[in-house]
Design an enzyme around this catalytic site. Structure first.
Site, PDB file in Angstrom:
ATOM      1  N   TYR A 182      -0.344   7.397  -8.629  1.00 48.15           N
ATOM      2  CA  TYR A 182      -1.266   6.828  -7.647  1.00 48.15           C
ATOM      3  C   TYR A 182      -1.301   7.712  -6.398  1.00 48.15           C
ATOM      4  O   TYR A 182      -2.367   8.056  -5.895  1.00 48.15           O
ATOM      5  CB  TYR A 182      -0.830   5.405  -7.290  1.00 48.15           C
ATOM      6  CG  TYR A 182      -1.605   4.806  -6.156  1.00 48.15           C
ATOM      7  CD1 TYR A 182      -2.927   4.391  -6.329  1.00 48.15           C
ATOM      8  CD2 TYR A 182      -1.031   4.651  -4.904  1.00 48.15           C
ATOM      9  CE1 TYR A 182      -3.652   3.859  -5.281  1.00 48.15           C
ATOM     10  CE2 TYR A 182      -1.746   4.110  -3.851  1.00 48.15           C
ATOM     11  CZ  TYR A 182      -3.054   3.717  -4.042  1.00 48.15           C
ATOM     12  OH  TYR A 182      -3.768   3.190  -2.993  1.00 48.15           O
ATOM     13  N   GLU A 227      -6.233  -4.796  -2.386  1.00 46.47           N
ATOM     14  CA  GLU A 227      -5.557  -4.828  -1.086  1.00 46.47           C
ATOM     15  C   GLU A 227      -5.382  -6.268  -0.627  1.00 46.47           C
ATOM     16  O   GLU A 227      -4.359  -6.628  -0.044  1.00 46.47           O
ATOM     17  CB  GLU A 227      -6.321  -4.016  -0.038  1.00 46.47           C
ATOM     18  CG  GLU A 227      -6.332  -2.518  -0.273  1.00 46.47           C
ATOM     19  CD  GLU A 227      -4.987  -1.822  -0.122  1.00 46.47           C
ATOM     20  OE1 GLU A 227      -4.000  -2.462   0.307  1.00 46.47           O
ATOM     21  OE2 GLU A 227      -4.914  -0.630  -0.437  1.00 46.47           O
ATOM     22  N   TRP A 276       2.920  -2.790  -2.524  1.00 44.89           N
ATOM     23  CA  TRP A 276       1.797  -2.201  -3.252  1.00 44.89           C
ATOM     24  C   TRP A 276       2.171  -1.923  -4.705  1.00 44.89           C
ATOM     25  O   TRP A 276       1.344  -2.060  -5.598  1.00 44.89           O
ATOM     26  CB  TRP A 276       1.309  -0.936  -2.554  1.00 44.89           C
ATOM     27  CG  TRP A 276       0.108  -0.336  -3.213  1.00 44.89           C
ATOM     28  CD1 TRP A 276       0.035   0.887  -3.815  1.00 44.89           C
ATOM     29  CD2 TRP A 276      -1.187  -0.934  -3.362  1.00 44.89           C
ATOM     30  NE1 TRP A 276      -1.233   1.084  -4.317  1.00 44.89           N
ATOM     31  CE2 TRP A 276      -2.005  -0.017  -4.055  1.00 44.89           C
ATOM     32  CE3 TRP A 276      -1.736  -2.153  -2.987  1.00 44.89           C
ATOM     33  CZ2 TRP A 276      -3.331  -0.277  -4.375  1.00 44.89           C
ATOM     34  CZ3 TRP A 276      -3.071  -2.408  -3.300  1.00 44.89           C
ATOM     35  CH2 TRP A 276      -3.837  -1.473  -3.993  1.00 44.89           C
TER      36      TRP A 276
END
Length: 185
Positions: free
Chosen positions: A16, A38, A46
């Site tokens: 990522y 988000e 995350w």
């Protein structure tokens, strides 16, 4: 390869970081997906969301904005039973509401990018102590999104979206990705 301070040794996180985070994204579906992810991340790490992203893609119709906007309460009830996602009714309802608000915008991509003048803001932070969690621009984006009917779009979520989508380039100077993205790559 030197990476940003937040990137762990998890292969999913490294991929990522190396391939997505901070790279300018102007694809409507990709931005919509990031906006929802988000929101799902609020209050969590995350990496938790990244590990569930593929399943979110399955259960949220490939992040098809039209279909997410049409989710029924019964579908949300069913999703609340799915251990493969973050089971939070407010966040699931926000996903539906945000899809509806997205569809009401004439050009959602241009709207989001307008907060940075249509071009990435390239920061030149030396280390993690300089990277903010919120900026005045993120506060402005949050207010703009809320006015347009979005929810789960506070300033911290907005700044994370800006960083993830490359509206803001916050790779620090000690990161291998910094040079390429700081020079428009």
């Amino acid at each position: 390869m030197p990476r940003c301070f937040w990137c762990s040794e998890d292969p999913l996180y490294m991929a990522y970081h190396d391939q997505e985070w901070g790279t300018p994204l102007r694809d409507a579906q990709g931005l919509f997906e990031l906006l929802l992810l988000e929101g799902f991340q609020a209050g969590l790490s995350w990496i938790t969301v990244l590990r569930k992203r593929e399943h979110y893609r399955e259960v949220l119709f490939g992040f098809d904005v039209q279909r997410v906007a049409q989710m029924s309460d019964a579908e949300i009830d069913e999703l609340m039973l799915d251990p493969g996602i973050i089971r939070n009714r407010l966040k699931l309802k926000a996903a539906r509401r945000n899809a509806q608000a997205w569809l009401a915008l004439e050009d959602p991509v241009a709207f989001l990018w307008s907060f940075v003048g249509g071009q990435p803001v390239i920061n030149h932070f030396k280390d993690r102590s300089q990277v903010p969690a919120i900026t005045p621009t993120a506060v402005e984006m949050s207010k703009g999104l809320k006015k347009a009917g979005f929810t789960f779009v506070g300033p911290t979520i907005c700044y994370a979206l800006m960083q993830a989508s490359g509206m803001v380039m916050d790779h620090t100077r000690d990161c291998d990705r910094y040079a390429a993205l700081a020079n428009g790559g």
